[in-house]
Design a protein around this motif. Sequence first.
Motif, mmCIF file in Angstrom:
data_model
loop_
_atom_site.group_PDB
_atom_site.id
_atom_site.type_symbol
_atom_site.label_atom_id
_atom_site.label_comp_id
_atom_site.label_asym_id
_atom_site.label_seq_id
_atom_site.Cartn_x
_atom_site.Cartn_y
_atom_site.Cartn_z
ATOM 1 N N PHE A 112 0.839 -1.210 0.000
ATOM 2 C CA PHE A 112 0.000 0.000 0.000
ATOM 3 C C PHE A 112 0.867 1.250 0.000
ATOM 4 N N SER A 126 -2.836 5.065 1.777
ATOM 5 C CA SER A 126 -3.831 5.573 0.832
ATOM 6 C C SER A 126 -4.137 4.473 -0.183
ATOM 7 N N ASP A 127 -5.109 4.752 -1.059
ATOM 8 C CA ASP A 127 -5.484 3.744 -2.063
ATOM 9 C C ASP A 127 -4.793 3.999 -3.408
ATOM 10 N N GLN A 181 -4.020 0.962 -5.582
ATOM 11 C CA GLN A 181 -5.166 0.159 -6.016
ATOM 12 C C GLN A 181 -6.078 0.939 -6.963
ATOM 13 N N LYS A 182 -5.988 2.276 -6.889
ATOM 14 C CA LYS A 182 -6.893 3.106 -7.694
ATOM 15 C C LYS A 182 -6.718 2.894 -9.198
ATOM 16 N N THR A 240 -11.133 1.513 -4.721
ATOM 17 C CA THR A 240 -10.931 2.631 -3.801
ATOM 18 C C THR A 240 -10.856 2.150 -2.354
ATOM 19 N N THR A 241 -10.541 3.090 -1.482
ATOM 20 C CA THR A 241 -10.486 2.797 -0.044
ATOM 21 C C THR A 241 -11.808 2.235 0.450
ATOM 22 N N MET A 288 -12.157 -1.405 -0.453
ATOM 23 C CA MET A 288 -11.290 -2.289 0.344
ATOM 24 C C MET A 288 -11.814 -2.435 1.765
ATOM 25 N N GLY A 336 -8.052 9.401 -0.002
ATOM 26 C CA GLY A 336 -8.359 7.972 0.125
ATOM 27 C C GLY A 336 -7.664 7.333 1.308
ATOM 28 N N LEU A 369 -6.552 5.394 4.635
ATOM 29 C CA LEU A 369 -6.868 4.180 5.412
ATOM 30 C C LEU A 369 -6.062 4.323 6.696
#
Length: 480
Positions: free
Chosen positions: A366, A381-382, A385-386, A391-392, A395, A417, A419
Motif C-alpha cells: 500500500f 492511501s489507495d 489500487q486506484k 478505492t479505499t 477495500m 483515500g 486508510l
Amino acid sequence: MDEPLIFERSRRGRKGYSLPEEKLKTKPQDVIPDRLLRQDIKDFPEVSELDVVRHFTHLSQRNYGVDTGFYPLGSCTMKYNPKINEEAARLRGFALSHPCQPEELSQGVLRLIFELSQFLAEIGGLDAVSLQPAAGAQGEFTGMRVIRAYHEKKGNPRAAVLIPDTAHGTNPASSRLCGYGVIQVKTTEKGVLAPEAVSQAMTEDIAGLMLTNPNTLGLFETNIKEVAEVVHSKGGLVYCDGANMNALMGIARPGDMGVDVLQFNLHKTFSTPHGGGGPGSGPVAVKKHLRRFLPVPLVVKKGTKYVLDYKLPDSIGKVKAFYGNFGVMVRAYAYIRSMGASGLKRASECAVLNARYLRERLLPYFDLPYDSPCLHECVFSDNKQKEKGVTTLDMAKRLMDYGFHPPTIYFPLVVQGALMIEPTETESRETLDEFVEAMIAIAKEAQENPEIILSAPHRTKVSRVDEVKAARELILKWKP
Ligand SMILES: *Cc1c(COP(=O)(O)O)cnc(C)c1O
C-alpha cells in the motif's frame, strides 16, 4: 437468519408470562388511577419469552465489537477494556451513590474523583483537572472556553484560533462554538507543523493554537516546543487534543512540551467501551494559572476530608450536570491503579510497536504518503489500487468478508483515500498477522480480480447500503 421486527413476530394472545390470574387479589385497575391506565396498546407486540430472547440475541449477534474481533479504527483507540474495570464500576457503593448525597456520605466517591484528577494531571504534566466534560469534543469545548475566559480577563478575547490541516473535525467546531474564527495552518511535506508556518500566522489577535499530538497522521509533532514558544511569545495559549494519549502515557507529557490545556478521552485511552454513543468522559487539564477558570465544582482535600469547591473566582460555570459521567471515571481509576505507572508506559510502547509492525508489513502493498516513523497509528492511501478502479471504500467493505472491522477511512483529510489503522496494544502478534494477511490478499485481489472487491461485502447480512439515505430519511416508527 432474516430477523423480523418484534412487531412482525407478534401473534394475538401470545404471552411472555404466566400468572394465576384468578388468584390475584389485587387487579392493576385497583391500584393504578384510571387516568394512567390504558385500555389497549395499539400494535403492542404479543410474544412469548422465547421469542423475546431469540429476537434480541439475534440482533446482538449482528453487532461487531472489540469483544468479537479486531477493530483497528484509527483515531478512536478501540482497545480491549479489561472486564475487572466493569466490575469496579458496578460496585454497589459507586453504582448506587446519588449525586445529591451529602459530602460526608460520599467520601469514597469524592476521593476517587480527587485521586483520578491527580493521576491525570501527572500523566499530562499539568496542574489542575476538571472531570466534568462528557466526551472528547465537550472537553475541547470546555478547554477553549477556559482559553477564552483567560483572554477576556486580560481585556480582549481575541478573534481566531490556529488549527493545523491535520486536525480532527471536532477542533474547528469547538473553536467556532466558543466564538472564534479558525485559521488553518498547513503542515510540512513530512506531515508535521513547522514553527515558521505558525510564526507567520500568529498575531496578538490569535487566542492560541489547537493541535493534536501525536497528530492524526500518527506522527509526533517534533517541533512542538518551538511552536509553543511562538504562540506564547504573542500572548496566545496552546491547546492539545489528547485523544491520542495512548501513544504517550508514561513516555512524554504535553505539559512539558509547552501545552497549557489538554483534554483526555477516558473512553479511548483509559478503559471504557465506546463506539455506541456513550457515555464517555473528556477531562480537561490545565496549567496552574488557568485553574481559576475551570468548571465548578472541583474536589479538594481539607485535612482528611474530601469536599466540593465551588469558589473558583473566574469559573466558566458548569458544562454538565453534577460531576460528569462517574461510571467512566471508576473504570479509568481501576485501570490506572491496576496498570501502575510502568504498566501505562508499557501499554503505550506496545501500542506504538504494534502500529509500526503493521506499517512495515503493509508497506510493500500500500501507498504510504507520509513515511516518517509512526507512533500508535499509520495512514495508508489507495493510490496503488486506484489504477485498477479499487478505492479505499471498496477495500474497507472487502475487509468485512475477511471478518475484520474496517479501519477509519477518508480521514485525515490531508491524505486522499486515507486508510487509518490503529491496532492498539491489546492485540496479539497472531491477530495482527491475520489482519496483515487479509490486507495482502485484498491488495492482490485488487490487481488480479478487482470485481470481487467492487461488489463486496459478500458475507454480510446486508451488502452495500445507501448511507446518505439512511441518515436523511430516518424511519423511527413501525407501520403495519
Ligand atoms: C475521538 C476524537 C475526538 C472526539 O472525542 P469524542 O469523545 O468522540 O467527542 C477528538 N479528537 C480526536 C483526535 C479524536 O480522536
